[in-house]
Enzyme design. Structure first.
Site, mmCIF file in Angstrom:
data_model
loop_
_atom_site.group_PDB
_atom_site.id
_atom_site.type_symbol
_atom_site.label_atom_id
_atom_site.label_comp_id
_atom_site.label_asym_id
_atom_site.label_seq_id
_atom_site.Cartn_x
_atom_site.Cartn_y
_atom_site.Cartn_z
ATOM 1 C CB VAL B 63 -0.726 -0.108 1.244
ATOM 2 C CG1 VAL B 63 -1.702 1.405 1.404
ATOM 3 C CG2 VAL B 63 -1.854 -1.117 1.163
ATOM 4 C CB ALA B 108 4.760 2.562 0.935
ATOM 5 C CE LYS B 109 5.199 -1.184 8.085
ATOM 6 N NZ LYS B 109 6.238 -0.337 8.788
ATOM 7 N N GLY B 110 4.106 -2.921 3.306
ATOM 8 C CA GLY B 110 3.877 -3.951 2.480
ATOM 9 C C GLY B 110 3.774 -5.182 3.515
#
Lengths: 113, 419
Positions: B63, B108-110
């Site tokens: 995201v 962001a992050k994943g």
């Protein structure tokens, strides 16, 4: 990278600091008798905002060294020069662009080894 | 073991925070609305051939919440609890974290929903490479730069970098941070988050006119962050009286030696069982008589149940989101000085930023240089937030969010809305 450690300490701490630095292989240093003041403007007992600045005697040590040795040196100086009172001094770390040994014309790191 | 409590939905929590700050800073409705929606979200299925020949399919996410200030930045975590809403919340917090310290980055992050302890190193590598391949179009040194997070490390980053580079046909070290040093990682990156927490605590004490010496410190978590904070504080003369992990903790009112605890942990796999201390539970940990509490484990550890019993007057959030929203209100009313996560643990992203800068230049700094620059950035960010907190008479968390949202809003305003 070469750095200069410039520290201002209480004169009565000089001997101890000097000997300890010798033990961690510090080859050369320059010591100067200086006068100065810190935030207390030379006054230790009372708060006197309008009094003239008073300069107290201190000792200044200057040592040029490699970057990797800086932390060890400053922690040595810090632990020995500490007095638990205000006015124990300060340590500055300053970048040194170059060093030249006058006798041999050696430059840089080899000029301080 | 900590009882598993029902967690607040992190995304609802993050949105609620944004809404409150938007009201406080009088944010234009269009910018507010834009910030409530993540820029991009990708959900991928990751088929992985397991060592026994069978195939498992995992779900992965990436995201990007916002990229107004620059490329998105944020970690990748491998954990069974990974959900889209968690990724959204963490991505939004990354936007604020980068903005509060002042980097040219968005957030962001994943993550991949999996239990990494049950995967072999080979399975982990195949999972990482396939996940990278699935999100390949989204990442890149100018687009989105992943980093390690829970259960991912420099080896995982090396695999991501390799997978991306193979696709491009040349080496791209700038695509991830937290890489091994030999592949262009930065010196000082491993200890960066902990060191940043340490600097933040020193700045806090200076502001409160207190000294670090003899301060009683309690730390929850003894991993990449907690162990570094413990070591640095111990060196400065603080007393680490308790440390805990998932399976419980250790307590000694006279102080623990973090190096010895670390050595014990290497052998025993946990801090529990350390000889110079008594056993305590995680719940007891929060009730201990102490000056400073450092949550350095996971989310929502400080809850409305334990918040009223905390004795510390300073809390530095080394973990992400360790305080539940209701607990936060209790701490606020109790006048406990809380340094929020987005400020306190920004040391990690700071040295990630340094790593990216070094990779882009192909020129590397000494560890001392990295640590000095880190201290400088953490100190400036602390004072930026403290100034707002004092001026607007708000707590540090609100102040940090105000600084961050204002910065992103200003950039959004200047860039305008396309078309």
């Amino acid at each position: 990278m070469l750095k200069k450690i410039e520290c201002i300490i209480q004169p009565f701490k000089l001997e101890e600091v000097k000997e300890a630095l010798k033990k961690i292989a510090v080859e050369g240093m320059t010591v100067t008798e200086v006068k100065g003041c810190g935030r207390q403007r030379g006054y230790t007992e009372e708060y006197a905002p309008d009094a003239p600045i008073r300069l107290l005697p201190k000792v200044k040590l200057e040592i040029v060294t490699e970057e990797e040795k800086v932390e060890e040196m400053i922690s040595t100086i810090q632990s020995l020069a500490k007095t638990n009172k205000i006015g124990a001094g300060k340590i500055f770390v300053i970048p040194v662009e170059d060093v030249l040994r006058i006798r041999t014309k050696e430059r840089g790191r080899i000029a301080i080894d | 073991m900590i009882e598993k409590k029902k967690k607040t939905n992190p995304w609802q929590h993050a949105l609620q925070q944004l809404d409150e700050v938007a009201k406080r800073i009088d944010l234009e409705p269009w910018i507010h609305k834009k910030l409530r929606h993540p820029k991009r979200e990708l959900i991928v299925s990751i088929p992985v051939r397991m060592d026994d020949g069978s195939v498992e399919v995992f779900t992965g996410y990436r995201v990007q919440h916002n990229i107004t200030l620059g490329p998105a930045k944020g970690g990748i975590r491998y954990h069974p609890d990974v959900t889209l809403d968690e990724m959204r919340a963490l991505a939004m917090w990354m936007t604020w974290k980068c903005a509060v310290v002042g980097f040219p980055y968005g957030g962001a992050k994943g993550g991949v929903a999996c239990e990494p302890t049950k995967l072999s190193p080979q399975e982990l590598e195949r999972l990482t490479r396939r996940y990278t391949s699935e999100i390949l179009g989204m990442i890149g040194p100018e687009k989105d730069i992943p980093a390690p997070d829970i259960n991912t490390n420099s080896q995982v980053m090396a695999w991501i970098m390799d997978t991306y580079s193979v696709d491009r046909g040349y080496s791209v070290p700038g695509v991830v941070t937290g890489k091994p040093v030999v592949l262009g990682g930065s010196l000082g990156r491993e200890e960066a988050t902990g060191r940043g927490v340490f600097f933040t605590l020193l700045n806090t004490l200076k502001h409160l006119d207190q000294s670090i010496e003899e301060k009683k410190v309690v730390i929850q978590g003894f991993g990449k962050v907690g162990s570094v904070v413990a070591k640095l504080l111990h060196q400065e003369g603080a007393k680490i009286i308790a440390i805990s992990e998932v399976d419980g903790g250790i307590y000694n009112p006279k102080g623990l030696d973090p190096e010895k605890v670390k050595a014990h942990r290497r052998e025993a796999g946990s801090v529990v069982g350390f000889k110079d201390a008594e056993f305590i539970t995680n719940e007891e940990l929060f009730k201990l008589e102490c000056d400073i509490l450092i949550p350095a484990a996971t989310e929502e550890q400080i809850t409305e149940e334990n918040a009223p019993q905390i004795k510390a007057n300073i809390i530095v959030e080394a973990a992400n989101g360790p305080t539940s929203p209701s607990a936060d209100r209790i701490l606020k009313s109790r006048k406990i000085f809380v340094v929020p996560d987005i400020l306190a643990n920004a040391g990690g992203v700071t040295v990630s930023y340094f790593e990216w800068v070094q990779a882009m230049q192909g020129y590397f700094w000494s560890e001392r240089e990295v640590n000095l620059k880190l201290r400088d950035i953490m100190t400036r960010a602390f004072h930026r937030v403290l100034d707002v907190s004092l001026r607007e008479k708000v707590d540090m968390r609100t102040a940090a969010l105000m600084v961050a949202v204002k910065r992103v809003a200003e950039a959004t305003r200047l860039r305008g809305l396309y078309p």
